[in-house]
Design a protein around this motif. Sequence first.
Motif, PDB file in Angstrom:
ATOM      1  N   SER A 211      -6.439   0.964  16.630  1.00 36.77           N
ATOM      2  CA  SER A 211      -7.458   0.163  17.298  1.00 36.77           C
ATOM      3  C   SER A 211      -8.542  -0.267  16.318  1.00 36.77           C
ATOM      4  CB  SER A 211      -8.068   0.950  18.454  1.00 36.77           C
ATOM      5  OG  SER A 211      -9.096   0.209  19.078  1.00 36.77           O
ATOM      6  N   PHE A 212      -8.990   0.640  15.459  1.00 34.95           N
ATOM      7  CA  PHE A 212     -10.065   0.309  14.522  1.00 34.95           C
ATOM      8  C   PHE A 212      -9.591  -0.700  13.483  1.00 34.95           C
ATOM      9  CE2 PHE A 212     -13.355   0.803  11.378  1.00 34.95           C
ATOM     10  CZ  PHE A 212     -14.481   1.051  12.147  1.00 34.95           C
ATOM     11  N   GLU A 213      -8.326  -0.584  13.090  1.00 32.98           N
ATOM     12  CA  GLU A 213      -7.770  -1.510  12.106  1.00 32.98           C
ATOM     13  C   GLU A 213      -7.856  -2.952  12.587  1.00 32.98           C
ATOM     14  OE1 GLU A 213      -3.707  -1.797   9.349  1.00 32.98           O
ATOM     15  OE2 GLU A 213      -3.725  -0.589  11.179  1.00 32.98           O
ATOM     16  N   LYS A 214      -7.736  -3.157  13.890  1.00 36.12           N
ATOM     17  CA  LYS A 214      -7.795  -4.503  14.462  1.00 36.12           C
ATOM     18  C   LYS A 214      -9.190  -5.115  14.370  1.00 36.12           C
ATOM     19  CE  LYS A 214      -4.039  -3.637  17.742  1.00 36.12           C
ATOM     20  NZ  LYS A 214      -3.680  -3.464  19.172  1.00 36.12           N
ATOM     21  N   GLU A 215     -10.215  -4.264  14.189  1.00 35.77           N
ATOM     22  CA  GLU A 215     -11.588  -4.758  14.087  1.00 35.77           C
ATOM     23  C   GLU A 215     -11.918  -5.260  12.681  1.00 35.77           C
ATOM     24  OE1 GLU A 215     -13.628  -4.828  16.740  1.00 35.77           O
ATOM     25  OE2 GLU A 215     -12.105  -3.911  18.008  1.00 35.77           O
ATOM     26  N   LEU A 216     -11.054  -4.977  11.741  1.00 36.50           N
ATOM     27  CA  LEU A 216     -11.335  -5.284  10.335  1.00 36.50           C
ATOM     28  C   LEU A 216     -10.602  -6.540   9.869  1.00 36.50           C
ATOM     29  CD1 LEU A 216     -10.844  -1.640   9.027  1.00 36.50           C
ATOM     30  CD2 LEU A 216     -13.047  -2.785   9.414  1.00 36.50           C
TER      31      LEU A 216
ATOM     32  N   LEU B 101      -6.546  -2.539   3.950  1.00 33.66           N
ATOM     33  CA  LEU B 101      -5.125  -2.216   4.051  1.00 33.66           C
ATOM     34  C   LEU B 101      -4.972  -0.744   4.433  1.00 33.66           C
ATOM     35  CD1 LEU B 101      -2.165  -3.156   3.597  1.00 33.66           C
ATOM     36  CD2 LEU B 101      -2.378  -2.229   1.264  1.00 33.66           C
ATOM     37  N   ARG B 102      -4.078  -0.509   5.372  1.00 35.05           N
ATOM     38  CA  ARG B 102      -3.755   0.868   5.733  1.00 35.05           C
ATOM     39  C   ARG B 102      -2.738   1.374   4.722  1.00 35.05           C
ATOM     40  NH1 ARG B 102      -2.625   3.082  11.860  1.00 35.05           N
ATOM     41  NH2 ARG B 102      -2.626   5.310  11.347  1.00 35.05           N
ATOM     42  N   ILE B 103      -3.192   2.218   3.798  1.00 31.58           N
ATOM     43  CA  ILE B 103      -2.341   2.669   2.694  1.00 31.58           C
ATOM     44  C   ILE B 103      -1.648   3.995   3.003  1.00 31.58           C
ATOM     45  CG2 ILE B 103      -3.744   1.453   0.989  1.00 31.58           C
ATOM     46  CD1 ILE B 103      -4.938   4.239   0.262  1.00 31.58           C
ATOM     47  N   HIS B 104      -2.005   4.592   4.131  1.00 31.55           N
ATOM     48  CA  HIS B 104      -1.463   5.891   4.524  1.00 31.55           C
ATOM     49  C   HIS B 104      -1.683   6.010   6.025  1.00 31.55           C
ATOM     50  CE1 HIS B 104      -1.523  10.342   4.949  1.00 31.55           C
ATOM     51  NE2 HIS B 104      -0.737  10.357   3.887  1.00 31.55           N
ATOM     52  N   LYS B 105      -0.914   6.853   6.702  1.00 32.49           N
ATOM     53  CA  LYS B 105      -1.090   6.983   8.152  1.00 32.49           C
ATOM     54  C   LYS B 105      -2.497   7.421   8.523  1.00 32.49           C
ATOM     55  CE  LYS B 105       0.614  11.752   8.466  1.00 32.49           C
ATOM     56  NZ  LYS B 105       1.619  12.657   9.092  1.00 32.49           N
TER      57      LYS B 105
ATOM     58  N   TYR C  72      -5.342   6.759   6.418  1.00 28.94           N
ATOM     59  CA  TYR C  72      -6.369   6.074   5.633  1.00 28.94           C
ATOM     60  C   TYR C  72      -6.215   4.555   5.644  1.00 28.94           C
ATOM     61  CZ  TYR C  72      -7.647  10.599   3.639  1.00 28.94           C
ATOM     62  OH  TYR C  72      -8.057  11.888   3.475  1.00 28.94           O
ATOM     63  N   ILE C  73      -7.359   3.893   5.838  1.00 27.32           N
ATOM     64  CA  ILE C  73      -7.472   2.447   5.647  1.00 27.32           C
ATOM     65  C   ILE C  73      -8.522   2.259   4.555  1.00 27.32           C
ATOM     66  CG2 ILE C  73      -8.130   0.229   6.674  1.00 27.32           C
ATOM     67  CD1 ILE C  73      -7.489   1.507   9.428  1.00 27.32           C
ATOM     68  N   VAL C  74      -8.242   1.439   3.569  1.00 27.34           N
ATOM     69  CA  VAL C  74      -9.162   1.306   2.446  1.00 27.34           C
ATOM     70  C   VAL C  74      -9.616  -0.142   2.271  1.00 27.34           C
ATOM     71  CG1 VAL C  74      -7.380   0.937   0.704  1.00 27.34           C
ATOM     72  CG2 VAL C  74      -9.533   2.007   0.034  1.00 27.34           C
ATOM     73  N   ASN C  75     -10.862  -0.298   1.833  1.00 23.94           N
ATOM     74  CA  ASN C  75     -11.413  -1.609   1.494  1.00 23.94           C
ATOM     75  C   ASN C  75     -10.861  -1.988   0.123  1.00 23.94           C
ATOM     76  OD1 ASN C  75     -12.975  -3.811   0.714  1.00 23.94           O
ATOM     77  ND2 ASN C  75     -14.838  -3.024   1.645  1.00 23.94           N
ATOM     78  N   LEU C  76     -10.099  -3.064   0.062  1.00 27.91           N
ATOM     79  CA  LEU C  76      -9.437  -3.456  -1.182  1.00 27.91           C
ATOM     80  C   LEU C  76     -10.437  -3.702  -2.314  1.00 27.91           C
ATOM     81  CD1 LEU C  76      -6.806  -5.902   0.368  1.00 27.91           C
ATOM     82  CD2 LEU C  76      -6.354  -3.606  -0.547  1.00 27.91           C
ATOM     83  N   ASP C  77     -11.626  -4.185  -1.986  1.00 32.07           N
ATOM     84  CA  ASP C  77     -12.636  -4.462  -3.000  1.00 32.07           C
ATOM     85  C   ASP C  77     -13.202  -3.196  -3.632  1.00 32.07           C
ATOM     86  OD1 ASP C  77     -12.510  -7.221  -2.816  1.00 32.07           O
ATOM     87  OD2 ASP C  77     -13.992  -7.322  -1.210  1.00 32.07           O
ATOM     88  N   LYS C  78     -12.998  -2.048  -2.967  1.00 31.70           N
ATOM     89  CA  LYS C  78     -13.572  -0.788  -3.456  1.00 31.70           C
ATOM     90  C   LYS C  78     -12.605  -0.004  -4.349  1.00 31.70           C
ATOM     91  CE  LYS C  78     -17.322  -1.430  -1.033  1.00 31.70           C
ATOM     92  NZ  LYS C  78     -18.599  -1.785  -1.692  1.00 31.70           N
ATOM     93  N   ILE C  79     -11.373  -0.471  -4.463  1.00 30.59           N
ATOM     94  CA  ILE C  79     -10.376   0.254  -5.247  1.00 30.59           C
ATOM     95  C   ILE C  79     -10.643   0.071  -6.747  1.00 30.59           C
ATOM     96  CG2 ILE C  79      -7.927   0.404  -5.849  1.00 30.59           C
ATOM     97  CD1 ILE C  79      -7.275  -0.407  -2.975  1.00 30.59           C
ATOM     98  N   ASP C  80     -10.797   1.188  -7.457  1.00 24.12           N
ATOM     99  CA  ASP C  80     -11.022   1.140  -8.900  1.00 24.12           C
ATOM    100  C   ASP C  80      -9.702   1.179  -9.668  1.00 24.12           C
ATOM    101  OD1 ASP C  80     -13.887   1.120  -8.823  1.00 24.12           O
ATOM    102  OD2 ASP C  80     -13.800   3.216  -8.189  1.00 24.12           O
ATOM    103  N   ARG C  81      -8.785   2.026  -9.207  1.00 22.75           N
ATOM    104  CA  ARG C  81      -7.455   2.122  -9.839  1.00 22.75           C
ATOM    105  C   ARG C  81      -6.516   2.833  -8.880  1.00 22.75           C
ATOM    106  NH1 ARG C  81     -11.017   5.359 -12.328  1.00 22.75           N
ATOM    107  NH2 ARG C  81     -11.429   3.759 -13.875  1.00 22.75           N
ATOM    108  N   PHE C  82      -5.226   2.763  -9.178  1.00 26.13           N
ATOM    109  CA  PHE C  82      -4.256   3.461  -8.335  1.00 26.13           C
ATOM    110  C   PHE C  82      -3.002   3.771  -9.135  1.00 26.13           C
ATOM    111  CE2 PHE C  82      -3.082  -0.964  -7.961  1.00 26.13           C
ATOM    112  CZ  PHE C  82      -1.688  -0.955  -7.899  1.00 26.13           C
TER     113      PHE C  82
END
Length: 231
Positions: A175-180, A186-190, A192-202
């Motif tokens: 439900s929360f994912e639909k608000e974004l 992106l939901r990267i894990h069951k 966790y949803i992460v702000n793509l702009d905040k990713i430093d590395r992976f």
Amino acid sequence: MTLNCVVVDDSAIQRLSIVKLVENHPSLNLIAEYSSALETKNGLNTHQVDLIFLDIEMPVLNGFELLDVLNNKPQIIFVTGKTEYAFKAFNYDATDYLHKPITRERFNTSVDKALEQHKLTLDFNEEDGEHIFVKSNLKKRKVYIKDIKWIEALGDYVKLVTEETSLVVLSTMKSFEKELPENKFLRIHKSYIVNLDKIDRFNSKNVEVGAYEIPLSRNKKTQLVDALNNI
């Protein structure tokens, strides 16, 4: 200011009583009335609605379940004959909760709340940036999209982590994912949803946001790469 609204109740008699109140209010424009949540879900795809007067106990799909499947929720005023749903309704970010039978005075007070909330939304200044409203600790809070770092599942709740604080909100991840905005998160894990702009590395197992490592599902890595390339 006029709010486009719909009335949802499986009881024809109860629905008619709300419809009459709506039609006699100068700031409300009745778009449609529905006898079921499923009918409502289909109707909202073709109408621009600002406010729903929503019954809770309905067959097949109840009022809460309807809200769980809506992508863009209008304001909600719950209308029910039972008081035990009041707390849950509040956590669904309801504008108000009306207990049947409803007096005109109580109805008008509820509409005033909806009008005030609608005005607040319209007054949103572009300089403020894109934002959402969440309810945490019984208070409605304005959260800027650019400040969100990630969202974490916590059972029946989610934890919203921002640049300055963390907020716990009653919501499912789905439900929360639909608000974004889809192009920014992106939901990267069951869990966790992460702000793509905040990713430093992976890497193949984790995503780093500042000093924090967030687990990355194996089947999400390709989707993450594509999403980052399209920012």
